[in-house]
Write an enzyme that holds these catalytic residues in place. Sequence first.
Site, PDB file in Angstrom:
ATOM      1  N   GLU A 169      -4.909  -6.841 -26.881  1.00 55.18           N
ATOM      2  CA  GLU A 169      -4.332  -7.357 -25.634  1.00 55.18           C
ATOM      3  C   GLU A 169      -3.927  -8.815 -25.757  1.00 55.18           C
ATOM      4  OE1 GLU A 169      -6.503  -5.570 -21.932  1.00 55.18           O
ATOM      5  OE2 GLU A 169      -8.006  -6.278 -23.363  1.00 55.18           O
TER       6      GLU A 169
ATOM      7  N   HIS B  31       0.821  -1.201   0.000  1.00 58.33           N
ATOM      8  CA  HIS B  31       0.000   0.000   0.000  1.00 58.33           C
ATOM      9  C   HIS B  31       0.864   1.264   0.000  1.00 58.33           C
ATOM     10  CE1 HIS B  31      -3.215   2.698   0.911  1.00 58.33           C
ATOM     11  NE2 HIS B  31      -2.523   3.145   1.930  1.00 58.33           N
TER      12      HIS B  31
ATOM     13  N   ASP C  26      -1.655  -6.468 -20.597  1.00 57.38           N
ATOM     14  CA  ASP C  26      -2.048  -7.827 -20.950  1.00 57.38           C
ATOM     15  C   ASP C  26      -1.284  -8.347 -22.161  1.00 57.38           C
ATOM     16  OD1 ASP C  26      -3.846  -8.724 -19.021  1.00 57.38           O
ATOM     17  OD2 ASP C  26      -5.398  -7.392 -19.786  1.00 57.38           O
TER      18      ASP C  26
ATOM     19  N   CYS D 242      -2.887   2.170 -24.272  1.00 53.31           N
ATOM     20  CA  CYS D 242      -3.415   2.514 -22.962  1.00 53.31           C
ATOM     21  C   CYS D 242      -2.854   1.623 -21.852  1.00 53.31           C
ATOM     22  CB  CYS D 242      -4.939   2.500 -22.962  1.00 53.31           C
ATOM     23  SG  CYS D 242      -5.608   0.906 -23.425  1.00 53.31           S
TER      24      CYS D 242
HETATM   25  C1  PEP Z   1      -3.914  -3.491 -20.428  1.00 57.21           C
HETATM   26  O1  PEP Z   1      -4.102  -4.711 -20.382  1.00 57.21           O
HETATM   27  O2  PEP Z   1      -2.861  -2.976 -20.882  1.00 57.21           O
HETATM   28  C2  PEP Z   1      -4.930  -2.567 -19.916  1.00 57.21           C
HETATM   29  C3  PEP Z   1      -4.809  -1.265 -20.071  1.00 57.21           C
HETATM   30  O3  PEP Z   1      -5.990  -3.117 -19.267  1.00 57.21           O
HETATM   31  P1  PEP Z   1      -5.968  -3.570 -17.728  1.00 57.21           P
HETATM   32  O4  PEP Z   1      -4.652  -3.098 -17.140  1.00 57.21           O
HETATM   33  O5  PEP Z   1      -7.155  -2.925 -17.130  1.00 57.21           O
HETATM   34  O6  PEP Z   1      -6.051  -5.046 -17.867  1.00 57.21           O
HETATM   35 MG    MG Z   2      -6.112  -5.505 -19.939  1.00 55.19          MG
END
Ligand code: PEP
Ligand code: MG
Length: 567
Positions: free
Chosen positions: A429, A187, A453, A500
């Site tokens: 992903e 944390h 991912d 992202c």
């Molecule tokens: C990812 O997999 O890069 C992503 C942005 O989604 P999450 O981290 O929510 O799985």
């Molecule tokens: Mg993801």
Amino acid sequence: MTERYEGLKASSGVAIGNLYLFIREEIKIDESKITKANTKAEFDKVKKAIDAYIDDLSKLMGASETQANIALAHTELLQDPYFTDTIEGKINNDLKNAELALDETVKEMVEIMSQIDDDYLRERASDYKDIGLQVMYKLKGIKAKDLANLAEGSIVIAEELTPSDTSNMNKEAVVGFATDLGGKTSHTSIIAQTLDIPALVGMADVSKKVKGGEKAIIDSNEGVLIVNPSQEELEKYEGIIKEEKARKERLKDLKDSKAVSKDGKHIEVAANIGNIEDLEIAIENGCDGVGLFRTEFLYMQSDNFPSEDYQFEIYKKATEMLKDKPLIIRTLDIGGDKGLDYFDFPKEENPFLGYRAIRLCLDKKDIFKDQLRALVRASAFGNIKIMVPFVINPSELKKVRELIEDIKKDLDKEGIAYNKDLDVGIMVETSAAVIMADKFIKYADFFSIGTNDLTQYTLAVDRGNDNIADLYSNYNPAVLRAIKHVIDVSHKAGKWTGMCGAFASDTEATKLLMGLGLDEFSGSSAKIAEIKDIIMNSSVEEEKDFAKKVLDCEEAEEVETLVKEHK
Ligand code: PEP
Ligand code: MG
């Protein structure tokens, strides 16, 4: 005399301040036995204390994504029937009083969690300690010590910092943390990263060595806390801090600029959000839009599947706040490690490869349609784009599109407005999405690469497993070649690709990603200005040559060396 203590970097940075030693109240547990007649009253006391703490936690649900996640995790632990049943058993069967039953149960849970061979789960032992302590305070009617009245420029030293410690901490006054315990996923680390202040964890017994009040330097980049530094050291660090401050000021000035490269390519620098509060911070930080709205938090913070109207209001508010800037909303990405109190997920061997995200949504169409209708309706109020996570087959995207078309027809009949040109894209992903990118692009208006991912599925390396953390690298050439392929396919079709996953916020990689042709970066709000700065001072054409060299590497380490040299 100067003393130096070493620890692990939990959040980077350098600060000078005065030590604030945070020591918790000693708690004496009442060990007296109770009689059979008192068992119900004793268990009621524990239940009341648990409810009172859950009530405190519920006030954190509207806070930042980080705080809300922690509050949610703690609430789940408190509501775990095994936890309450164990306490009840000790009261009813062993005639232990409320305090003793709670104390023993928490210690047993901590013991179980500490022995698990997984760093992440082992860290959760500290969550149990924290909830045990907070419930004990409620039970004993003790007001917990807090960090609300820190003096300006405090470096907080503690054995461990828990969510409840930091929830009401004076965040303006604290300039650093150093704790005896904790790892990178603790944390303390998460909060320090969110606050963007230096932090060191795993410092053995620093909290027993310092007195509090001493002048100190925390340099987490070097992994050191210097207590009572020499004049020379102070001057050296004052210089470093001054330079860093000047850099941050310069960045502040350009946060609202358009990120146009030296050779004229405009690249969007957007933010990832989980709620409206995150969006406020993103806008303050000069985001060009939102590249990922993780809607699962709306679901995780509700008592039941959130209704269409409830979601509509949130999406509408978010898109209005962004004016005409893009708001990319990801459809429900639940499952894997993200559960819901009100939905029974099947027990699976590999939930990360299981019944989750778009798989669940296409199976539970009623739930999914509520979200899609809310999104399509909200599209009338701004620049919303829909993004589908975790796809492996083009048919999944086609089915989503069909559902959206049906919804549009219904809205037409009902006379409800929406954006007729609403874009629908996918998150890339999975390896399937990369390999089949040329097929997906026929039905997708854009791609956004989810590297968190994509890296785990490309390399077959669990993103949360510390035992193999050294294998999990976004710089692995296999991942980079996948990124390049996806971007090239989208460009060939006259479309665009964003990113992202957390790799987009890694400023060491910004130039490389520009060279690979990325059109949009979306990540941490705190990094927006820095990324814009790098883009504005680089040329895509020049970075293409660098990217070419990188794509020819064999190993992640080679790439990392090249990237470090190429500042
Ligand atoms: C990812 O997999 O890069 C992503 C942005 O989604 P999450 O981290 O929510 O799985
Ligand atoms: Mg993801």
